[in-house]
Scaffold this active site. Structure first.
Site, PDB file in Angstrom:
ATOM      1  CD  GLU A 156      16.491 -13.319  -8.651  1.00  0.00           C
ATOM      2  OE1 GLU A 156      15.828 -13.949  -7.817  1.00  0.00           O
ATOM      3  OE2 GLU A 156      16.260 -12.138  -8.936  1.00  0.00           O
ATOM      4  CG  HIS A 212      17.491 -38.099  -8.262  1.00  0.00           C
ATOM      5  ND1 HIS A 212      17.966 -39.362  -8.022  1.00  0.00           N
ATOM      6  CD2 HIS A 212      18.585 -37.308  -8.426  1.00  0.00           C
ATOM      7  CE1 HIS A 212      19.291 -39.341  -8.015  1.00  0.00           C
ATOM      8  NE2 HIS A 212      19.679 -38.101  -8.269  1.00  0.00           N
ATOM      9  CD1 TRP A 245      -0.670  -6.095  -3.443  1.00  0.00           C
ATOM     10  CD2 TRP A 245      -1.007  -6.884  -1.385  1.00  0.00           C
ATOM     11  NE1 TRP A 245      -0.402  -7.434  -3.461  1.00  0.00           N
ATOM     12  CE2 TRP A 245      -0.603  -7.949  -2.214  1.00  0.00           C
ATOM     13  CE3 TRP A 245      -1.288  -7.164  -0.039  1.00  0.00           C
ATOM     14  CZ2 TRP A 245      -0.467  -9.254  -1.754  1.00  0.00           C
ATOM     15  CZ3 TRP A 245      -1.145  -8.457   0.409  1.00  0.00           C
ATOM     16  CH2 TRP A 245      -0.740  -9.488  -0.435  1.00  0.00           C
ATOM     17  CE  LYS A 263      10.993  -2.951  -5.206  1.00  0.00           C
ATOM     18  NZ  LYS A 263      11.645  -3.969  -6.035  1.00  0.00           N
ATOM     19  NE  ARG A 289       4.680   1.417   0.008  1.00  0.00           N
ATOM     20  CZ  ARG A 289       5.622   0.883   0.766  1.00  0.00           C
ATOM     21  NH1 ARG A 289       6.862   0.915   0.354  1.00  0.00           N
ATOM     22  NH2 ARG A 289       5.340   0.326   1.912  1.00  0.00           N
ATOM     23  CD  GLU A 349       9.247 -11.665  -9.192  1.00  0.00           C
ATOM     24  OE1 GLU A 349       8.952 -11.171  -8.114  1.00  0.00           O
ATOM     25  OE2 GLU A 349      10.374 -11.520  -9.718  1.00  0.00           O
ATOM     26  CG  ASN A 355       1.224   0.032   4.418  1.00  0.00           C
ATOM     27  OD1 ASN A 355       0.903  -1.145   4.253  1.00  0.00           O
ATOM     28  ND2 ASN A 355       2.369   0.528   4.012  1.00  0.00           N
ATOM     29  N   GLY A 356      -1.332  -1.913   6.448  1.00  0.00           N
ATOM     30  CA  GLY A 356      -1.190  -2.935   7.485  1.00  0.00           C
ATOM     31  C   GLY A 356      -2.492  -3.692   7.654  1.00  0.00           C
ATOM     32  CB  CYS A 369      -0.945   0.089   1.187  1.00  0.00           C
ATOM     33  SG  CYS A 369      -2.145  -1.239   1.224  1.00  0.00           S
ATOM     34  CE  LYS A 399      13.762 -11.786 -10.416  1.00  0.00           C
ATOM     35  NZ  LYS A 399      13.631 -10.825  -9.349  1.00  0.00           N
TER      36      LYS A 399
HETATM   37  C1  F6R Z   1      11.282 -10.756  -6.571  1.00  0.00           C
HETATM   38  C2  F6R Z   1      10.917  -9.921  -5.457  1.00  0.00           C
HETATM   39  C3  F6R Z   1      10.545 -10.563  -4.176  1.00  0.00           C
HETATM   40  C4  F6R Z   1      11.338  -9.897  -3.051  1.00  0.00           C
HETATM   41  C5  F6R Z   1      10.879 -10.420  -1.671  1.00  0.00           C
HETATM   42  C6  F6R Z   1      11.697  -9.819  -0.557  1.00  0.00           C
HETATM   43  O1  F6R Z   1      11.574 -10.021  -7.726  1.00  0.00           O
HETATM   44  O2  F6R Z   1      10.922  -8.719  -5.568  1.00  0.00           O
HETATM   45  O3  F6R Z   1      10.752 -11.935  -4.181  1.00  0.00           O
HETATM   46  O4  F6R Z   1      12.684 -10.166  -3.263  1.00  0.00           O
HETATM   47  O5  F6R Z   1       9.532 -10.106  -1.483  1.00  0.00           O
HETATM   48  O6  F6R Z   1      11.623  -8.433  -0.559  1.00  0.00           O
HETATM   49  P1  F6R Z   1      12.707  -7.551   0.180  1.00  0.00           P
HETATM   50  O7  F6R Z   1      13.984  -7.730  -0.538  1.00  0.00           O
HETATM   51  O8  F6R Z   1      12.181  -6.146   0.097  1.00  0.00           O
HETATM   52  O9  F6R Z   1      12.779  -8.051   1.579  1.00  0.00           O
END
Ligand code: F6R
Length: 589
Positions: free
Chosen positions: A467, A490, A74, A584, A29, A474, A100-101, A2, A471
């Site tokens: 990773e 396996h 959110w 985010k 956010r 997402e 927010n929360g 949020c 990407k």
């Molecule tokens: C992937 C991504 C998420 C964050 C995860 C942790 O692209 O953005 O997997 O890496 O939510 O977020 P932070 O780094 O802010 O603790």
């Protein structure tokens, strides 16, 4: 999660429109809905405009005014509807609240307020806050009513309240981020700096248990427990306006991928003292535990491999799986909490547990002024600048580079480590050219309609596949499943059919032949092999060639995943900056 943005003394008397523009910078956010409340010039009540969906290019017809407060949501409690969008009003439309929360005890508060005849129009936990403040303000000053209400709320929350009568914005923090911006005559409140960076870089990050009152004469800071004013000591950030703008790129994600050419080498010029001190501690027998969520947890895992190369055994535990292992943490443990935002709830829970057990916490973070930064004993601030795209790219590589440097310092090779990282930056600059981009675009075009793809990698390239796959998932919503190459036979090899795309991530190292054998096994079952490696091989049907950088090749291999995810996402019509269902910073458990 949020986004919150408020302004007092808008210089154009168009506060709602200014807030709308700032909210667009915070949309990462949360983008289920957005809304703005304004105190119009000649009105007897607050006016509100709110809508579901992304803010995108939205406009608002709210009337002119000097004070407004807005929100991008959110969703947690209550579906994504116009009426559940924030801000929420009290019965008299004199108090607007955004939040927010999660208010864990909102049902009980709501029941009491209904008995007192308050009218609710939404299903949210937030609306109870507006009515509770209204109720308390019948017998108390607005500040007291807000502070007391805030103390009633259980859970991690930040609230911001627009009060018609006093023409103020009042905000309280417990667990969710809030920052104040101090312009020359304008004052701002936001959940993140990019909202107002155009106007000022003079800021104050609120601590838990603090509140601020923004009025046309300035900003006052309060200690919530004591309900007493305290001194507000601001700081000036070295962030520039371009950091919060796309600067000619079509998306923040692409801009941030390219920024890595600078942000990775930048890690060699920061944190040296802290890194050397930490290396000494590790060499004097401290255990190391690395933790984080999502991308940050893959950074933790990759760092574990880098430590192993230096002969040091460390643990990498995703923060959401931390508890069963927390009993092994003691006073001689360094817990490295890796996080872009420093606000991820699961990471903070792990850190609080580690602190309880006496561990020293090292925050490896990108955003400034976060909860994690405050909790940590040592901060390694990785300096990648604001990361606006929801999908993490430059923060990840800066964290990994910083931690790689730590592993070289532990082996007394910090100077060599710095040279290697600087060299990495130079090589990446030459490699990331139009030939590579065209190849990636062609590959993305060929894969555009796939619904499943698989990835394999071994040793350092195993966290790289995790990773890389994240990407792709997402950004393009394609099911991309990563495996350790050794896992294949396996069980999971059953998934391979004729034409199934399978990425093989490799480096020019002693295990590349084993990885190529796994590639051959997939190929024999009809899989389409896309090599991401610094060498050619007859096993590869397609090769995306990465530079040969020894153990740092994984940086380039991962950047291929970032770029492919981007081009696949754009090609499939997804918004690469704001993938569906994500936010985010994940500030809820
Ligand atoms: C992937 C991504 C998420 C964050 C995860 C942790 O692209 O953005 O997997 O890496 O939510 O977020 P932070 O780094 O802010 O603790």
């Amino acid at each position: 999660m949020c986004g919150i943005y408020g302004i007092i003394n808008d210089k154009n008397n168009q506060a709602a429109q200014t807030v709308l523009e700032g909210l667009k910078k915070l949309e990462y956010r949360g983008y289920d809905s957005w809304g703005i409340a304004v105190i119009p010039e000649n009105s007897i009540e607050i006016n509100v405009d709110k809508h579901i969906g992304k803010i995108g290019e939205a406009k608002t017809n709210l009337p002119s005014g000097l004070i407004a407060l807005g929100h991008t949501r959110w969703a947690t409690h209550g579906g994504v509807t116009d009426s559940n969008a924030h801000p929420h009003l009290d019965c008299n439309k004199k108090i607007a609240v955004i939040h927010n929360g999660i208010v864990e005890n909102y049902q009980e508060i709501k029941e009491e307020l209904i008995k007192k005849c308050h009218q609710f129009v939404s299903e949210t936990d937030t609306e109870v806050i507006a009515h509770q403040i209204e109720e308390k303000s019948k017998s108390k000053k607005i500040n007291e009513a807000i502070f007391e209400t805030f103390k009633l709320l259980r859970g991690s929350n930040a609230i911001a309240v627009l009060d018609f009568d006093s023409k103020t914005i009042i905000a309280c923090r417990n667990g969710s981020p809030l920052v104040v911006g101090l312009g020359s005559s304008q004052f701002f409140l936001a959940s993140d700096v990019p909202a107002f960076l155009k106007e000022t870089n003079k800021v104050y990050f609120l601590n838990d248990g603090e509140a601020v009152v923004l009025s046309n004469s300035g900003v006052k800071l309060f200690d919530l427990k004591a309900e007493k004013e305290k001194a507000l000591v601001s700081q000036v950030l070295d962030w520039k306006l371009e950091d919060a703008e796309k600067s000619g790129y079509p998306h923040f994600l692409l801009k941030e991928i390219y920024e890595q050419l600078k942000t990775i080498p930048k890690t060699t010029s920061i944190n040296e003292n802290e890194i050397r001190k930490l290396a000494n501690k590790i060499n004097s027998g401290y255990k190391v535990v690395l933790t984080g969520c999502g991308t940050a947890s893959y950074c933790a895992l990759a760092t574990k491999y880098f430590f192993a190369q230096q002969g040091i055994d460390v643990q990498a535990i995703p923060s959401y799986e931390f508890m069963p292992f927390s009993k092994f943490i003691d006073k001689k443990t360094l817990v490295f909490a890796i996080s872009q935002s420093g606000e991820t709830a699961d990471t903070l829970i792990a850190v609080k547990e580690a602190k309880k057990r006496g561990a020293e916490v090292v925050a490896v973070i990108n955003a400034r002024g976060s909860t994690l930064e405050r909790l940590a004993d040592t901060v390694l601030s990785v300096g990648a600048g604001p990361e606006i795209a929801v999908v993490s790219t430059k923060a990840f590589t800066s964290q990994l580079s910083t931690l790689y440097l730590l592993t070289t310092a532990v082996a007394n090779q910090y100077g060599e480590g710095k040279i290697k990282i600087n060299k990495l930056g130079e090589v990446l600059r030459d490699w990331l050219n139009s030939v590579l981009i065209n190849r990636l675009i062609d590959t993305a075009k060929n894969l555009m309609d796939e619904e499943h793809m698989y990835l394999i990698g071994k040793h350092l390239n195993y966290p790289a596949t995790l990773e890389f796959a994240l990407k792709i998932k997402e950004t393009s919503y394609i099911h991309a499943e990563p495996f350790a190459a050794g896992e294949l036979k396996h069980g999971v090899i059953t998934l391979i059919q004729k034409g199934t795309p399978c990425f093989v991530l490799a480096s020019n190292d002693e295990i590349k032949d084993e990885v190529l054998s796994s590639a051959a096994e997939i190929k024999a079952r009809g899989g389409l092999i896309i090599g991401v490696a610094p060498f050619e091989s007859s096993e590869f049907d397609v090769l995306i060639k990465t530079p040969d950088l020894d153990d740092l090749t994984i940086f380039a291999n991962i950047i291929v995943g970032q770029l492919l995810g981007y081009y696949l996402g754009v090609g499939r019509g997804a918004d690469p900056d704001k993938p569906r269902n994500l936010a985010k910073s994940v500030t809820v458990k």
